[in-house]
Design an enzyme around this catalytic site. Sequence first.
Site, PDB file in Angstrom:
ATOM      1  N   CYS A   1       0.836  -1.208   0.000  1.00  0.00           N
ATOM      2  CA  CYS A   1       0.000   0.000   0.000  1.00  0.00           C
ATOM      3  C   CYS A   1       0.869   1.255   0.000  1.00  0.00           C
ATOM      4  O   CYS A   1       1.539   1.533  -0.979  1.00  0.00           O
ATOM      5  CB  CYS A   1      -0.978  -0.039   1.187  1.00  0.00           C
TER       6      CYS A   1
ATOM      7  N   GLU B   1      -0.827  -8.509   5.126  1.00  0.00           N
ATOM      8  CA  GLU B   1      -0.568  -8.587   6.578  1.00  0.00           C
ATOM      9  C   GLU B   1      -1.857  -8.512   7.395  1.00  0.00           C
ATOM     10  O   GLU B   1      -1.833  -8.762   8.602  1.00  0.00           O
ATOM     11  CB  GLU B   1       0.419  -7.489   7.004  1.00  0.00           C
TER      12      GLU B   1
ATOM     13  N   HIS C   1      -3.580  -5.623   1.327  1.00  0.00           N
ATOM     14  CA  HIS C   1      -2.818  -5.841   2.555  1.00  0.00           C
ATOM     15  C   HIS C   1      -2.755  -7.301   2.985  1.00  0.00           C
ATOM     16  O   HIS C   1      -3.579  -7.746   3.778  1.00  0.00           O
ATOM     17  CB  HIS C   1      -3.453  -5.028   3.688  1.00  0.00           C
TER      18      HIS C   1
END
Lengths: 270, 93, 93, 774
Positions: A113, A224, A222
């Site tokens: 990002c 994560e 994302h």
Amino acid sequence: MAQASETPLIGETGSASGESALDGARIGVVTFPGTLDDRDAARAVRIAGGTAVPLWHADDALGDVDAVIVPGGFSYGDYLRAGAISRFAPLMRRIAESADPSAGAGLPVLGICNGFQILTEAHLLPGSMIKNDHLRFRCADQVLRVENTSTAWTAQFTDDEPITVPLKNQDGQYVADAATLEQLEAEGRVTFRYVGTNPNGSRHDIAGVSNAAGNVVGLMPHPEHAVEAGFGPDDATGMRSGTDGLTVFTSVISSLAGSTAGPDPAGGAA
Amino acid sequence: MPRIVVEVMPKPEILDPQGKAIASALPHLGFRGFSAVRQGKRFELSVDGEITDAVLAQTRKAAAEMLSNPVIEDVVDVRVEDDPAEAGAGDEG
Amino acid sequence: MPRIVVEVMPKPEILDPQGKAIASALPHLGFRGFSAVRQGKRFELSVDGEITDAVLAQTRKAAAEMLSNPVIEDVVDVRVEDDPAEAGAGDEG
Amino acid sequence: MSDQDFSIDTVEHASSTPDTELPWDELGLKAEEYERIVAILGRRPTAAELAMYSVMWSEHCSYKSSKVHLRQFGEKVTEEMRRDLMVGIGENAGVTDLGDGWAVTFKIESHNHPSYVEPYQGAATGVGGIVRDIISMGARPVAVMDALRFGEIDHPDTRRVLPGVVAGVGGYGNSLGLPNIGGEVEFDACYQDNPLVNALAVGVMRHEDLRLANASGVGNKVVLFGARTGGDGIGGASVLASESFDDSKPSKRPSVQVGDPFSEKVLIECCLELFGGELVEGIQDLGAAGISCATSELASNGEGGMHVELTDVLLRDPTLTPGEILMSESQERMMAVVTPENAEAFERTLAKWGVEYSWLGEVTDTGRLVIDWNGETIVDVDPRTVAHDGPVYERPYERPAWLDAVQADSFAATEAGKDLPRTAAELGTAVAELVTSPNLADPSWITDQYDRFVGGNTALSQPDDAGVIRIDETTGLGVGLSVDSTPRHAYLDPYTGAQLALAQAYRNVATSGAIPKAVSDCLNFGSPEDPPIMWQFAEAVRGLADGCRDLGIPVTGGNVSLYNQTGGNAIHPTPVVGVLGAFDDVGRRTPSGFERWADGQAIYLLGETAAELDGSEYARLHGHLGGRPPQVDLQREKTLGAVLINASRDGMVDAAHDLSEGGLAAALVEMSLRFGVGSRVNLDALCERDGLDPATALFSESAGRALVALPRSEEVRFKDMITARGLPAMRLGVVDAESGELEVAGDFEGGSFILGLDELREIWSAVIPAHVEG
Ligand SMILES: Nc1ncnc2c1ncn2[C@@H]1O[C@H](COP(=O)(O)OP(=O)(O)O)[C@@H](O)[C@H]1O
Ligand SMILES: [Mg+2]
């Protein structure tokens, strides 16, 4: 973030338990002023079996790390352009040097990002991101296709594997000139592509790309945020159960260890 | 084809976080001697046909009512400009 | 105190989502006759002391390297301008 | 340093010019208030003192109209309620003990009027302000929520206000890295010129990190840090130009504040590092009334006094006068008290984060707050008289004359009320129409602009009943939160309406599986100078305080927003109630939708349904507001809560959803649409047990109800539990994962109606975009 004095609150970067025997790969996680997803990236590294090493933007040395993650957020408020100010940080110069494949192995670097935006501003990755075509910030569970499994960050995916990870940004529309797009396609450097409706107008539905050597990868969604059941995106198995993103982190850790370490801590230590 | 350029800046008394962040980043990049930076917007409006006084008046109205937010911004310029792209590249690009 | 104005526009070949949104909203507000709108940025840099050639050269460099991203934007103008606000309000500390 | 060069109104000057006229009325003070200031000081105030008193004695800062009523929140607290309360009302935010050495703090605040004037910035700075309250307790902010109320969805001004407000809430919160985990959206004509933007923030800390806003330790230093001070929020105060008593006109003052979320994010990390290093003794955020508030509150909460030099304040606008500096509401600033030994370490931390600061003075033992300007004293006051001894009004209140007529006007007596849908086709159409009304339609155009993932600890968020955040990664300990209000019910009866809001928030939290622990509220009302409105306020507070006592959870803080009215048109009384609950392990949280793997699970309706359509969404759809709100039975709410919490703890239920706006119909549709998993239910037993017709069964908004889905293998155990606790419940139907439909059967013509989930989703999610997109 790098401070030792901070209360061990939720999502702390350092190893909370102290008895962590997981000293597999050491993965640096960079914090700029305004970085937001650094704790999350560090947690993902830990869950994948690695050791997260906090890095501070103002430091002028990388230290002992085997790979680097430039996490998401709004560094410098996204003011001017997303990533525009951060790319001048001293640490970014060191990252660029180490990531340059002509200078050696080519440090694996992942930009997520805002991290992807920083890497494009720093010319480590081609193209750029402009405002979403609908002009709004948008947070959603997003399906991607992994189109290149030869990078350090995608090695454990299967070819064309569909994965679900959260997407959340305002400036996520990937653009590049026609020649660059053609080259990216020809060289198989489109690493992740949006599946279904294009969420932001990105050229060629591009969600992530790599550099020519494949050690530097950037993506807008994302991974994560999809590493822990109960806290990820919704998927077929249930609410917030998606953990597809974890493979990004186990991929790099196992490729560094030269083994096939998985999320299982016991098997993860190199 | 000529076009109209409208320029909008944050009001001087209003905080401009972007300008502030740029101003404090400049010295770290080796750019010194700037005491303040403010960031505003520049719009280029292409017009169908000729730019008459009526068109200009309409543009001023659009600038005041839509292109700027009068609560926090001022329209600092509305002017006609030749399209440099017509001739080739931009002058500074 | 004079200051330097830097203007940056999205490259013509890059689709400009903000400009596009404005262009399609204008007719609904009764503003007709505009065929296209593009939105860029205008920076005002206040300078400590005089604006020498060296300062201007430095500003051009900052404009090319930091205030714009050459992949998506062109610097369309760098010019010196008098500060009309001198007479009035204070500016960014 | 300021460039100012005018003659300043010093204390000395004020003493020697007792007859100088000051513009107290233009600063919003009443004649008797001004006289009181003169009496307190024994002389006329200086211009700077007048500035301080006028902002600190304003309605917003002093609660002068509401104080006498708010006292009940303290008076009605029992020993049991005090058990987990570490810090109660009065501090920046209340603090609740969670166990294991963890504590949580949360608070709701309004930013209504600024959001009407400039929607984006007004909403953004609203989020910024409430987050600073949380930091100032020593906590790390971990999530935000927002309760929004706008005028009619098809009014042109809603198209201006709504997108700006939503972008502002998102723009600020997203940039801080705080997940937005829930909120409310309501459209009603009464909010046309007075939209409501209420923001909630929650933070967590270890017990030992608790910080309070007080200045103690003589010789300790006072420091202001964060953004520079500009003329923000003092637009109307330019009358203070007269404090210079010469002709130099001040420059323009901004009429709105612009937020800088990046600076606030840096400020958060910087403050947490300061707390971690034990580098600050006391800390206070700067919100309304800026330095006036911070200095006087820090000083009056401490044991001594404070002496500061105002020319040391770093300014964004060098033309500000001392009074304006004291009143400025520039955002992203904090004030702290630091020991001399820690000063250097403090400076190092600020340098690391690139935060500007200036040392302003020190804590003294004089009991006075003394403020100098270039060495000359311009303020010399007892800080308590500024911060705590403001005027207190016993405003007259009186039950509105119109209320009897409104209460007598029951929906049942109207055309629509007498002609309720009867056949399968009519009922099906009515359900589809109801759930696609703006107040029940899909809010995701709004909520998708908020980051719900950042932090990696969000276990539940919109569209589920409560937001759930994990606090401790090792144990899974965490909190659940919900904010709710039922203004239409409060309009019909503010006492009951406030309790319904409380009951709904309590129920939402319990539905998620959390044990309700604490309350924060934001009381949005019209003008307190209007006796009927003051009555609404008094009744709502009484209802809320009684309700909290009955539920056994204390109010730990909140906010009052009055004067939400334009001319004679006041908003409906809108007490927004936030309830916080605790989880030992957020892994137990209960989702609000039927999951794909839940095929064949049994659906139970808990609680009883009465014919309560007055003030409902169904009545609103037919343009009616009258009658009496649903009855509240808080003991029943407690029982229901206990069942839901136990069911979550023992892993008995796989989905649960509370019944509120739109009643059973809305709850069924929401549970089915959540994951696109259908269900089949039959209303016969319900209609028979509770004596209802099918339409009333579907649309009544009786309190104390929830729907749950559970595996058949758990049915016996579950029934034993509800029987033991005496909670009425009945099996309503089953989850049907394959059908893609919601089927409702009953004793009506046609036997059953079916709503296809795909078609329903399409119209349900189109409502808000259709109205607010360009
Ligand atoms: N302004 C908002 N911000 C964040 N979440 C919101 C907002 N409005 C509604 N939501 C979320 O959407 C869902 C549905 O809202 P609502 O119908 O009010 O739920 P309930 O009646 O169960 O409280 C809830 O999860 C709520 O938190
Ligand atoms: Mg609600």
